[in-house]
Scaffold this active site. Structure first.
Site, PDB file in Angstrom:
ATOM      1  N   CYS A  75       0.844  -1.204   0.000  1.00  0.00           N
ATOM      2  CA  CYS A  75       0.000   0.000   0.000  1.00  0.00           C
ATOM      3  C   CYS A  75       0.879   1.255   0.000  1.00  0.00           C
ATOM      4  CB  CYS A  75      -0.893  -0.016   1.237  1.00  0.00           C
ATOM      5  SG  CYS A  75      -1.822   1.505   1.448  1.00  0.00           S
TER       6      CYS A  75
HETATM    7  N1  MHO Z   1      -5.918  -2.043   3.159  1.00  0.00           N
HETATM    8  C1  MHO Z   1      -5.826  -0.651   2.789  1.00  0.00           C
HETATM    9  C2  MHO Z   1      -5.153  -0.479   1.496  1.00  0.00           C
HETATM   10  C3  MHO Z   1      -5.132   0.878   0.987  1.00  0.00           C
HETATM   11  S1  MHO Z   1      -3.798   1.084   0.046  1.00  0.00           S
HETATM   12  C4  MHO Z   1      -3.919   2.571  -0.710  1.00  0.00           C
HETATM   13  C5  MHO Z   1      -7.214  -0.078   2.817  1.00  0.00           C
HETATM   14  O1  MHO Z   1      -8.000  -0.254   1.894  1.00  0.00           O
HETATM   15  O2  MHO Z   1      -7.511   0.571   3.802  1.00  0.00           O
HETATM   16  O3  MHO Z   1      -3.818   0.054  -0.953  1.00  0.00           O
END
Ligand code: MHO
EC number: 1.8.4.11
Length: 226
Positions: A31
């Site tokens: 992420c």
């Molecule tokens: N698990 C995270 C990932 C965001 S990242 C920009 C969420 O969706 O909160 O991939």
């Protein structure tokens, strides 16, 4: 808005530390929110942005990323922080062999800008493989594209402080300012827990910008209500 501070170019010239040389590093390590904050807190890193790279689909967006990967791009001053140091931080802060859960969205990815970066990757990768005791599966290739992600993903952690952003409006009126500002990169790192306020003050005090603009930034830092 500050006088004479109408364009992103103005902002960079007045408020970002000046450097003789600027180099870009492009990488994905999961992420993109977290690594943008971590790298944004490092002395020598001038700008950070998040986006998509490494795939073939046209006009990737967060919801339609295609075969692209969440990617962080940083501009840095190699006389303050070397590409090798950046690579070490890159590999020490994620597990590069996690495989491709969710397609290529979160893979470990490096896109090099020039032969010197490629050589550094070969060198530091060998060093890190020894440390890890495994061969590293980071997807490595020459840089060919980067698409900026949507506004809400830029300096994501700082965006969690809307009151603070309001107080920064005169300095950072638009997303382009937020994306390109060294000050915003540091604050985004700070709110995520990287770096101390006192070291940030000391660092800004050493920035190669005009006294008046340094004072503006230091005053802002001293008066922000979080
Ligand atoms: N698990 C995270 C990932 C965001 S990242 C920009 C969420 O969706 O909160 O991939």
């Amino acid at each position: 808005m500050f006088q004479g501070y109408q364009t992103v170019e103005d902002m960079i010239n007045k408020f970002n530390p000046k450097s003789e040389t600027v180099e870009t590093a492009t990488f994905g390590m999961g992420c993109f929110w977290g690594p943008e904050a971590m790298f944004g807190s490092l002395h020598g890193v001038l700008r950070t942005r998040v986006g998509f790279a490494g795939g073939t689909s046209l006009k990737p967006t967060y919801l339609h990323m295609g075969d692209h990967t969440e990617t962080v791009e940083i501009d840095f001053d190699p006389s303050v922080i070397s590409y090798e140091e950046i690579l070490r931080k890159f590999w020490l802060n994620h597990y590069p062999n996690r495989g491709n859960y969710k397609g290529r969205q979160y893979i470990s990815l490096l896109r090099y800008h020039g032969d010197r970066q490629k050589e550094a990757i070969d060198r530091v990768k060998r060093e890190m493989e020894k440390k890890l005791g495994e061969s590293i599966e980071t997807d490595i290739a020459v840089f060919n594209d980067f698409t900026l992600a949507e506004e809400k993903h830029q300096k994501y952690y700082l965006k969690r402080y809307p009151n603070t952003l309001k107080q920064l409006e005169d300095l950072l009126p638009h997303t382009e300012h937020l994306v390109n500002s060294t000050f915003a990169a540091r604050l985004n790192g700070f709110v995520k827990g990287f770096g101390k306020l006192s070291s940030l003050k000391n660092e800004i005090a050493s920035w190669n910008i005009e006294e008046e603009h340094r004072e503006t930034l230091l005053n802002k830092l001293g008066t922000i209500k979080w």
